[in-house]
Design a protein around this motif. Structure first.
Motif, mmCIF file in Angstrom:
data_model
loop_
_atom_site.group_PDB
_atom_site.id
_atom_site.type_symbol
_atom_site.label_atom_id
_atom_site.label_comp_id
_atom_site.label_asym_id
_atom_site.label_seq_id
_atom_site.Cartn_x
_atom_site.Cartn_y
_atom_site.Cartn_z
ATOM 1 N N MET A 1 -43.663 18.709 18.499
ATOM 2 C CA MET A 1 -43.606 19.103 17.106
ATOM 3 C C MET A 1 -44.833 19.941 16.771
ATOM 4 S SD MET A 1 -42.332 17.099 13.998
ATOM 5 C CE MET A 1 -41.858 18.109 12.667
ATOM 6 N N LEU A 2 -44.621 21.014 16.082
ATOM 7 C CA LEU A 2 -45.692 21.919 15.668
ATOM 8 C C LEU A 2 -46.510 21.253 14.568
ATOM 9 C CD1 LEU A 2 -46.781 24.809 16.063
ATOM 10 C CD2 LEU A 2 -45.284 25.516 14.220
ATOM 11 N N CYS A 102 -39.858 29.275 18.640
ATOM 12 C CA CYS A 102 -39.850 29.703 20.037
ATOM 13 C C CYS A 102 -38.930 28.844 20.893
ATOM 14 C CB CYS A 102 -41.263 29.694 20.607
ATOM 15 S SG CYS A 102 -41.983 28.051 20.738
ATOM 16 N N GLY A 103 -38.418 27.759 20.348
ATOM 17 C CA GLY A 103 -37.530 26.874 21.094
ATOM 18 C C GLY A 103 -38.221 25.660 21.665
ATOM 19 N N GLU A 104 -39.549 25.589 21.565
ATOM 20 C CA GLU A 104 -40.294 24.442 22.093
ATOM 21 C C GLU A 104 -40.329 23.271 21.125
ATOM 22 O OE1 GLU A 104 -44.197 25.586 23.285
ATOM 23 O OE2 GLU A 104 -43.474 27.242 24.508
ATOM 24 N N HIS A 105 -40.099 23.539 19.844
ATOM 25 C CA HIS A 105 -40.215 22.509 18.823
ATOM 26 C C HIS A 105 -38.843 22.232 18.208
ATOM 27 C CE1 HIS A 105 -44.488 23.221 19.178
ATOM 28 N NE2 HIS A 105 -44.254 24.501 18.972
ATOM 29 N N ALA A 106 -38.572 20.971 17.990
ATOM 30 C CA ALA A 106 -37.290 20.584 17.398
ATOM 31 C C ALA A 106 -37.213 21.065 15.949
ATOM 32 C CB ALA A 106 -37.135 19.070 17.447
ATOM 33 N N VAL A 107 -36.083 21.601 15.575
ATOM 34 C CA VAL A 107 -35.854 22.055 14.206
ATOM 35 C C VAL A 107 -35.031 20.985 13.506
ATOM 36 C CG1 VAL A 107 -34.810 23.840 12.774
ATOM 37 C CG2 VAL A 107 -35.918 24.468 14.915
ATOM 38 N N ARG A 108 -35.531 20.502 12.384
ATOM 39 C CA ARG A 108 -34.810 19.475 11.651
ATOM 40 C C ARG A 108 -33.584 20.080 10.990
ATOM 41 N NH1 ARG A 108 -39.668 16.378 8.511
ATOM 42 N NH2 ARG A 108 -40.744 15.632 10.347
ATOM 43 N N ARG A 110 -30.176 19.338 8.324
ATOM 44 C CA ARG A 110 -29.612 18.545 7.230
ATOM 45 C C ARG A 110 -28.128 18.842 7.195
ATOM 46 N NH1 ARG A 110 -30.151 14.665 3.525
ATOM 47 N NH2 ARG A 110 -29.321 15.162 1.489
ATOM 48 N N CYS A 111 -27.313 17.864 7.468
ATOM 49 C CA CYS A 111 -25.851 18.030 7.521
ATOM 50 C C CYS A 111 -25.469 19.117 8.520
ATOM 51 C CB CYS A 111 -25.280 18.326 6.137
ATOM 52 S SG CYS A 111 -25.592 17.041 4.929
ATOM 53 N N GLY A 112 -26.217 19.211 9.620
ATOM 54 C CA GLY A 112 -25.917 20.184 10.655
ATOM 55 C C GLY A 112 -26.433 21.583 10.383
ATOM 56 N N CYS A 113 -27.157 21.766 9.271
ATOM 57 C CA CYS A 113 -27.667 23.099 8.907
ATOM 58 C C CYS A 113 -29.188 23.061 8.813
ATOM 59 C CB CYS A 113 -27.101 23.548 7.564
ATOM 60 S SG CYS A 113 -25.324 23.718 7.557
ATOM 61 N N ARG A 114 -29.810 24.181 9.120
ATOM 62 C CA ARG A 114 -31.251 24.322 8.953
ATOM 63 C C ARG A 114 -31.514 24.717 7.506
ATOM 64 N NH1 ARG A 114 -34.283 29.021 11.892
ATOM 65 N NH2 ARG A 114 -32.135 29.248 12.522
ATOM 66 N N VAL A 115 -32.410 24.002 6.826
ATOM 67 C CA VAL A 115 -32.730 24.276 5.427
ATOM 68 C C VAL A 115 -34.142 24.869 5.384
ATOM 69 C CG1 VAL A 115 -32.981 23.308 3.117
ATOM 70 C CG2 VAL A 115 -31.298 22.343 4.699
ATOM 71 N N PRO A 116 -34.274 26.195 5.225
ATOM 72 C CA PRO A 116 -35.604 26.801 5.232
ATOM 73 C C PRO A 116 -36.358 26.636 3.921
ATOM 74 C CG PRO A 116 -33.932 28.482 5.023
ATOM 75 C CD PRO A 116 -33.220 27.196 5.213
ATOM 76 N N ALA A 117 -35.648 26.348 2.810
ATOM 77 C CA ALA A 117 -36.312 26.190 1.519
ATOM 78 C C ALA A 117 -35.436 25.351 0.611
ATOM 79 C CB ALA A 117 -36.562 27.557 0.885
ATOM 80 N N VAL A 118 -36.078 24.731 -0.355
ATOM 81 C CA VAL A 118 -35.355 23.920 -1.325
ATOM 82 C C VAL A 118 -35.821 24.337 -2.703
ATOM 83 C CG1 VAL A 118 -34.977 21.582 -2.181
ATOM 84 C CG2 VAL A 118 -35.170 21.991 0.264
ATOM 85 N N ASP A 119 -34.887 24.566 -3.606
ATOM 86 C CA ASP A 119 -35.222 24.882 -4.984
ATOM 87 C C ASP A 119 -35.409 23.568 -5.725
ATOM 88 O OD1 ASP A 119 -35.572 25.828 -7.517
ATOM 89 O OD2 ASP A 119 -33.560 26.663 -7.742
ATOM 90 N N GLY A 120 -36.612 23.268 -6.106
ATOM 91 C CA GLY A 120 -36.900 22.002 -6.765
ATOM 92 C C GLY A 120 -36.915 22.086 -8.270
ATOM 93 N N SER A 121 -36.396 23.182 -8.825
ATOM 94 C CA SER A 121 -36.422 23.307 -10.276
ATOM 95 C C SER A 121 -35.380 22.389 -10.909
ATOM 96 C CB SER A 121 -36.178 24.761 -10.698
ATOM 97 O OG SER A 121 -34.912 25.189 -10.244
#
Length: 132
Positions: A1-2, A102-108, A110-121
């Motif tokens: 993990m990075l 780079c493929g060395e670190h596991a990407v978390r 959510r429901c099978g999708c990568r979530v790069p950002a969340v709108d918390g408004s």
């Protein structure tokens, strides 16, 4: 993990590389003399972000990282900043993105999708059937 240590180390290494300075300076004569604030110090100062006046941030920076015991003023910082382009920041950003994906670190996922950002408004929407 990075982890943050790896990211900060990479950013520090990029700021200290001579190639970063060579690619960023707008004129070959810029950043050739020893000044109160070196090129890497200016980059790190800008990266820290300023939440007070520029002069207060400069005074605080020099208390933490004294170059020769004195601070510089806002005008000197602005002039030094005008002597290089944005490329060091782009280089840092790209390096961190490459480290992450780079493929060395596991990407978390959510429901099978990568979530790069969340709108918390929080916005109150009307209780219309169409929106529900």
């Amino acid at each position: 993990m990075l982890n943050l240590y790896d990211i900060f180390t990479k950013i520090r290494d990029i700021t200290l590389e001579n190639s970063t300075l060579e690619a960023a300076r707008l004129k070959s004569t810029f950043f050739t003399r020893n000044r109160k604030m070196s090129f890497p110090q200016i980059l790190l100062f800008i990266l820290k972000g300023i939440n007070t006046s520029t002069q207060s941030a400069l005074n605080r920076f020099f208390r933490i990282d004294p170059a020769d015991g004195s601070s510089i003023n806002q005008q000197a910082l602005s002039k030094a900043r005008s002597h290089f382009d944005h490329s060091p920041f782009e280089k840092m950003f790209r390096a961190v993105v490459e480290m992450r994906y780079c493929g060395e670190h596991a990407v978390r996922l959510r429901c099978g999708c990568r979530v790069p950002a969340v709108d918390g408004s929080a916005v109150a929407l009307p209780g219309m059937p169409k929106l529900l």
